[in-house]
Design an enzyme around this catalytic site. Structure first.
Site, PDB file in Angstrom:
ATOM      1  N   HIS A  56      45.639  43.913  40.628  1.00 17.76           N
ATOM      2  CA  HIS A  56      44.672  44.317  39.494  1.00 17.76           C
ATOM      3  C   HIS A  56      43.474  44.480  40.465  1.00 17.76           C
ATOM      4  CE1 HIS A  56      41.384  44.684  36.839  1.00 17.76           C
ATOM      5  NE2 HIS A  56      40.912  43.607  37.049  1.00 17.76           N
ATOM      6  N   CYS A 101      42.582  42.381  31.512  1.00 15.64           N
ATOM      7  CA  CYS A 101      43.066  43.171  32.961  1.00 15.64           C
ATOM      8  C   CYS A 101      44.442  42.829  33.090  1.00 15.64           C
ATOM      9  CB  CYS A 101      41.958  42.729  33.903  1.00 15.64           C
ATOM     10  SG  CYS A 101      40.364  43.346  33.830  1.00 15.64           S
ATOM     11  N   ASN A 143      37.083  49.082  38.589  1.00 15.73           N
ATOM     12  CA  ASN A 143      37.849  48.251  37.615  1.00 15.73           C
ATOM     13  C   ASN A 143      38.197  48.778  36.547  1.00 15.73           C
ATOM     14  OD1 ASN A 143      38.899  46.301  36.339  1.00 15.73           O
ATOM     15  ND2 ASN A 143      37.556  44.539  36.989  1.00 15.73           N
TER      16      ASN A 143
END
Length: 340
Positions: free
Chosen positions: A260, A119, A290
């Protein structure tokens, strides 16, 4: 690790932005029924209401090409000297995806490579691109973040099934001046491999290859949620503060923060710990979930479109992911129209 600006070197300046989301939208109700929970249960714990999923035959390269096409249109032409893909879900282990993406975009012959920092991958890839520009290796770099998280998420796992979605986002960086809008930097990057097992997909690697062990390794992402949450808040918080300080702003002068989109609770915890008001934190997790490496560029695109990120705003970008890895950088947002 921190990367300072070299006053004599070109800076990496944002000049293009584009994204792509698969057409299939999966609402919480569909996921909740399978997991034996409710829409409200998922939303309260994650901030997610829906996510996008690839259709059969689609995967990371296809999404990356779509996002890259739009980012190139945003900059006004289709040229780039290098292509970087941030992804943790490549179409194949070998070869890397970036050369195929470059060729599909009409950029055959340019430098092309994948970056896997999970990520955090997009922020890491931005720093690599900035280095290419600073050293004169490239004048213009297409940086893409794309992940097909539905390919590694266990649909029966409450810890991960509701959190992740699929998508892609891209930016173009050009050589420019460090004092102009859109110039990225400094970069703050870090890692802690002692937490490698907290967020991992074991199956398919050289240590646990499929079909090579007596007990077949699980192909799904596994996450120790509480530990990951704590590390994300601590590591991103430190990186955000350091990046703002090194830019000469300090946190009070930061207009917007783009992190993020892992979990809405992480942003809430960071807002409290850093004393940065909640209205300065950009968010789109409710409708995309996500998306790993795609998360940051998707957030930037959506924030420009809805007016929450305007030219002249001081912005800190930060991410945290498996590895463990984390990173942050800063930018004064430029005049930029996302590509269609």
């Amino acid at each position: 690790m921190t990367a300072a600006r070299n006053a004599g070197a070109p800076a990496a300046v944002l000049c293009g932005l584009g994204t792509w989301l698969p057409s299939t939208v999966v609402p919480n109700d569909e996921v909740a029924e399978r997991l034996g929970v409710t829409d409200d249960w998922i939303h309260r714990r994650t901030g997610v209401r829906s996510r996008h999923r690839v259709d059969p035959g689609e995967a990371t390269v296809a999404m990356a090409v779509e996002a890259g096409t739009r980012a190139l249109k945003s900059q006004g032409h289709g040229q780039a000297d290098a292509v970087l893909l941030a992804t943790a879900t490549p179409d194949r282990l070998i070869p890397s995806c970036a050369p195929e993406i470059a060729s599909r975009l009409g950029l055959t012959g340019v430098a092309a490579l994948d970056v896997n920092a999970a990520c955090s991958g997009f922020v890491y890839a931005l720093s690599v691109a900035a280095g290419q520009i600073a050293t004169g290796t490239a004048e213009r770099v297409l940086v893409i973040g794309a992940d097909t998280m539905s390919s590694v998420v266990d649909p029966e796992d409450r810890t991960t099934a509701a959190i992740f979605g699929d998508g892609a986002g891209a930016v173009v960086l050009r050589a420019g001046r460090a004092d102009e809008p859109g110039a990225l930097g400094p970069f703050v990057l870090g890692s802690d491999g002692t937490g490698a097992d907290l967020l991992a997909t074991e199956g398919g690697g050289s240590r646990t290859r499929h079909g090579r062990t007596d007990e077949e390794p699980r192909p799904y992402l596994r996450m120790e949620g509480r530990h990951v949450f704590r590390h994300a808040v601590d590591r991103m918080g430190g990186a955000i503060r350091e990046a703002a300080d090194r830019r000469g702003w300090g946190l009070p002068a930061v207009d917007r923060v783009a992190i993020h989109q892992a979990n809405a609770r992480i942003a809430q915890a960071l807002s409290t710990s850093l004393a940065v008001p909640g209205d300065r934190w950009l968010s789109n997790i409710e409708h995309v979930a996500n998306t790993s490496s795609a998360s940051v560029p998707l957030l930037l695109d959506h924030s420009v479109r809805n007016g929450s990120l305007a030219p002249g705003r001081s912005l800190v970008i930060a991410a945290f992911g498996a590895g463990l890895t984390w990173g942050a950088t800063t930018v004064v947002w430029p005049e930029l129209t996302p590509g269609e």
